[in-house]
Design a protein around this motif. Structure first.
Motif, mmCIF file in Angstrom:
data_model
loop_
_atom_site.group_PDB
_atom_site.id
_atom_site.type_symbol
_atom_site.label_atom_id
_atom_site.label_comp_id
_atom_site.label_asym_id
_atom_site.label_seq_id
_atom_site.Cartn_x
_atom_site.Cartn_y
_atom_site.Cartn_z
ATOM 1 N N ASN A 125 -4.335 -1.586 1.268
ATOM 2 C CA ASN A 125 -5.735 -1.652 0.857
ATOM 3 C C ASN A 125 -5.945 -1.027 -0.523
ATOM 4 O O ASN A 125 -7.074 -0.989 -1.031
ATOM 5 C CB ASN A 125 -6.635 -0.939 1.868
ATOM 6 N N TYR A 126 -4.859 -0.551 -1.120
ATOM 7 C CA TYR A 126 -4.954 0.162 -2.399
ATOM 8 C C TYR A 126 -4.089 -0.495 -3.474
ATOM 9 O O TYR A 126 -4.546 -0.742 -4.587
ATOM 10 C CB TYR A 126 -4.534 1.618 -2.193
ATOM 11 N N LEU A 127 -2.825 -0.782 -3.162
ATOM 12 C CA LEU A 127 -1.914 -1.404 -4.117
ATOM 13 C C LEU A 127 -1.807 -2.902 -3.876
ATOM 14 O O LEU A 127 -1.836 -3.355 -2.735
ATOM 15 C CB LEU A 127 -0.512 -0.792 -4.003
ATOM 16 N N ASN A 128 -1.659 -3.656 -4.953
ATOM 17 C CA ASN A 128 -1.368 -5.081 -4.835
ATOM 18 C C ASN A 128 0.024 -5.246 -4.242
ATOM 19 O O ASN A 128 0.984 -4.648 -4.738
ATOM 20 C CB ASN A 128 -1.449 -5.740 -6.205
ATOM 21 N N ALA A 129 0.145 -6.026 -3.183
ATOM 22 C CA ALA A 129 1.415 -6.144 -2.465
ATOM 23 C C ALA A 129 2.515 -6.743 -3.325
ATOM 24 O O ALA A 129 3.700 -6.480 -3.101
ATOM 25 C CB ALA A 129 1.230 -7.007 -1.218
ATOM 26 N N THR A 130 2.161 -7.520 -4.333
ATOM 27 C CA THR A 130 3.153 -8.164 -5.197
ATOM 28 C C THR A 130 3.510 -7.302 -6.407
ATOM 29 O O THR A 130 4.685 -7.070 -6.698
ATOM 30 C CB THR A 130 2.642 -9.533 -5.681
ATOM 31 N N THR A 131 2.488 -6.789 -7.088
ATOM 32 C CA THR A 131 2.730 -6.049 -8.328
ATOM 33 C C THR A 131 2.925 -4.558 -8.122
ATOM 34 O O THR A 131 3.513 -3.883 -8.967
ATOM 35 C CB THR A 131 1.561 -6.248 -9.299
ATOM 36 N N GLY A 132 2.391 -4.027 -7.019
ATOM 37 C CA GLY A 132 2.458 -2.588 -6.797
ATOM 38 C C GLY A 132 1.471 -1.806 -7.641
ATOM 39 O O GLY A 132 1.557 -0.578 -7.756
ATOM 40 N N VAL A 133 0.484 -2.497 -8.219
ATOM 41 C CA VAL A 133 -0.512 -1.872 -9.085
ATOM 42 C C VAL A 133 -1.848 -1.805 -8.340
ATOM 43 O O VAL A 133 -2.255 -2.789 -7.720
ATOM 44 C CB VAL A 133 -0.682 -2.668 -10.394
ATOM 45 N N PRO A 134 -2.538 -0.651 -8.374
ATOM 46 C CA PRO A 134 -3.847 -0.572 -7.704
ATOM 47 C C PRO A 134 -4.901 -1.398 -8.420
ATOM 48 O O PRO A 134 -4.937 -1.434 -9.655
ATOM 49 C CB PRO A 134 -4.182 0.924 -7.762
ATOM 50 N N ALA A 135 -5.728 -2.060 -7.637
ATOM 51 C CA ALA A 135 -6.822 -2.831 -8.230
ATOM 52 C C ALA A 135 -7.843 -1.903 -8.867
ATOM 53 O O ALA A 135 -8.401 -2.195 -9.928
ATOM 54 C CB ALA A 135 -7.492 -3.694 -7.158
ATOM 55 N N ASN A 136 -8.074 -0.770 -8.212
ATOM 56 C CA ASN A 136 -9.017 0.230 -8.727
ATOM 57 C C ASN A 136 -8.552 1.589 -8.233
ATOM 58 O O ASN A 136 -8.596 1.862 -7.030
ATOM 59 C CB ASN A 136 -10.437 -0.079 -8.231
#
Length: 570
Positions: free
Chosen positions: A349-360
């Motif tokens: 719910n925090y990191l993008n599952a593909t990039t590993g980068v948080p949306a916010n």
């Protein structure tokens, strides 16, 4: 002049007047329970073999990791757990007063009182497995620091505590989930509240299992496995999928489901088929989500990581086509992000599952995972194996009831295959037949490894169907179904399957807060069976973590009592 009611809080004399006050008391306790989520995770996973410290870890986390905890370690402070227990006691007291004064009816009282009692029992069991000997307080007290006064409250060791908790749990007037018409079975802040509450039968099953009362443990677990049975066949997907170990709305394997167990919305029906107890952290409410700081190297402190031995366990598995891979490992349970292994289960719910980068980085929503179908199946399998039904244990770990029981050398009648045909609590029906039409409730049970397309544990995939050949362990010639193995005696066979169950738990349930309880339970059981064997088992599991990482710092324990934390009150 000083007798002025507070303006920013409800005065106690005005509280506990109606069902809404009762509901507020119950939900308030669960809100406070969220405050121990981080501590719960550290104690139950970092003390085990699947989690390790990072370079960012402080001395206290390193103490937990090496089992060298000092009394000032905040992660080993029992007070936060007792704060929740004290509020359970307070709510239970006031619920009793409300019922006695006819402010709530018997049904409303039974459900809420039993819920608080079960949660309190779960908390005490957690304290017991970590501290060994604890004060047992069942009455509401004014000052929480009174807990530490041995003159006021007796201390129970773990062998005394578990029977006490079982006796109390058995006495609860209501053991099912909140009824469909209950005001607590609703939507709370947009989330289905039915997932928030502890499952009483799961708690009772775990207590029985610790006490080595395998039959009653299996009865309790079976009750949860049969949650949707009262709905009947007409309920369709719910009847065939809830808690039975399927991989979605169809009979076939759907391996993409695993990540969905953690990333899906609580509103999603397939999430609800898997999860028995889970809670949420919402960015709009306190407490803050502790898992971002624990796990994430983007926007968090990255304090703990998957251990080298955990990663090695996943990499040692094969798919059914012999591909060396376990999809539950990399990119699902953990992910390599910026060259670092990151535990992902709590971060979807925090990191993008593909990039590993948080949306916010400022929005730290998340879930706290507590109990799901896979855990239920593994513990039920453990009880079944110890009662002599190792074929059931094998089926639940590997390819499920329907496939494992599809061959019966004593009959050619299809209706007499693909089910256990055993007395309760081991009567599992996996039949799928069109003429006559039979759809056993467990016909979509694919097995824990089966629904991941993982090769059968212990034997080649080609040999899997014939593994048991329909022969139960107490029948002559059972040894032939363990080719090339040294397991010949029945006690050895039980331990063989038990090791498989523990190993599967490492692959399936890593970081979900169960590992320390599972390791400690097996160790104490084996220590009672043969002195030294349990100690050797637990030392071996923890030592393997340090050996795999190439780091030192762990000194083997010489007695089981040395595994407990010091009970120090902050």
């Amino acid at each position: 002049m000083f007798d002025v009611l507070p303006e920013d809080a409800v005065d106690e004399s005005k509280a506990w007047q109606n069902i809404y006050d009762a509901d507020a008391g119950v939900t308030g306790v669960y809100g406070q329970l969220l405050s121990v989520a981080g501590q719960y995770e550290v104690l139950n996973e970092l003390r085990g073999d699947l989690m390790d410290v990072t370079v960012n870890s402080d001395s206290y986390l390193k103490q937990i990791n090496t089992h060298t905890v000092t009394g000032d370690n905040p992660y080993a402070n029992p007070k936060p757990f007792y704060a929740v227990i004290q509020n359970c006691n307070d709510v239970m007291k006031n619920l009793r007063l409300m019922y006695d004064s006819r402010k709530i009816g018997k049904s409303d009282f039974d459900q809420r009182y039993s819920d608080m009692g079960a949660l309190r029992s779960w908390l005490y069991f957690q304290l017991g497995i970590h501290f060994g000997q604890i004060p047992y307080v069942t009455e509401a007290i004014e000052n929480i620091d009174d807990v530490k006064d041995p003159a006021k409250f007796r201390r129970l060791n773990l062998d005394e505590l578990v029977p006490e908790l079982i006796s109390f749990m058995e006495s609860l007037p209501y053991k099912d989930a909140y009824a469909s018409g209950s005001s607590l079975n609703t939507q709370i802040d947009g989330y289905p509240s039915k997932l928030f509450f502890v499952n009483k039968y799961c708690v009772l099953g775990d207590l029985y299992l610790w006490k080595n009362d395998y039959h009653n443990a299996a009865i309790a677990y079976k009750q949860v496995l049969e949650t949707s049975t009262p709905l009947g066949d007409a309920a369709g997907d719910i009847y065939y999928n809830q808690f039975v170990g399927s991989s979605g709305s169809v009979d076939e394997i759907k391996t993409s489901a695993y990540q969905g167990f953690f990333s899906r919305s609580l509103q999603d029906k397939e999430f609800q088929w898997e999860w028995i107890w889970t809670m949420v952290f919402d960015k709009n409410f306190r407490p803050a989500n502790p898992f971002i700081d624990l796990f994430s190297n983007a926007g968090g402190k990255y304090l703990v990581k998957p251990s080298a031995v955990a990663i090695s366990n996943w990499k040692a598995q094969d798919q059914t086509d012999n591909t060396p891979y376990d999809l539950r490992g990399e990119n699902n349970s953990y992910k390599m992000i910026n060259g670092q292994p990151v535990i992902m289960k709590f971060l979807y719910n925090y990191l993008n599952a593909t990039t590993g980068v948080p949306a916010n980085t400022l929005e730290k929503n998340g879930k706290w995972f507590l109990y799901r179908a896979s855990l239920l199946h593994l513990r039920y399998a453990e009880a079944a194996n110890r009662e002599g039904y190792d074929k059931i244990a094998y089926a639940l770990i590997n390819q499920g009831i329907r496939t494992t029981y599809s061959f019966n050398p004593n009959t050619s009648v299809e209706t007499e295959k693909s089910a256990t045909f055993l007395p309760e609590p081991y009567n599992l029906d996996g039949r799928k037949i069109d003429a006559p039409r039979i759809r056993g409730k467990f016909h979509r049970n694919l097995g824990i490894r089966g629904r991941m397309n993982a090769k059968v544990s212990g034997l080649s995939y080609a040999d899997s169907v014939a593994y048991f050949n329909g022969v139960e362990r107490d029948a002559p010639g059972y040894e032939q179904f363990y080719p090339n193995r040294t397991v010949k005696d029945r006690a050895g066979l039980t331990l063989f399957m038990e090791n498989k169950i523990i190993d599967e738990g490492a692959l399936e349930l890593a970081y979900e807060g169960n590992r320390w309880q599972d390791l400690l339970r097996i160790a104490f059981r084996r220590e009672k069976e043969m002195a030294g064997s349990g100690l050797s088992f637990l030392n071996g599991k923890i030592k393997a973590k340090f050996n795999a990482s190439g780091s030192g710092g762990f000194t083997e324990k010489t007695s089981m009592s040395q595994w407990f934390l010091p009970f120090e009150w902050e």
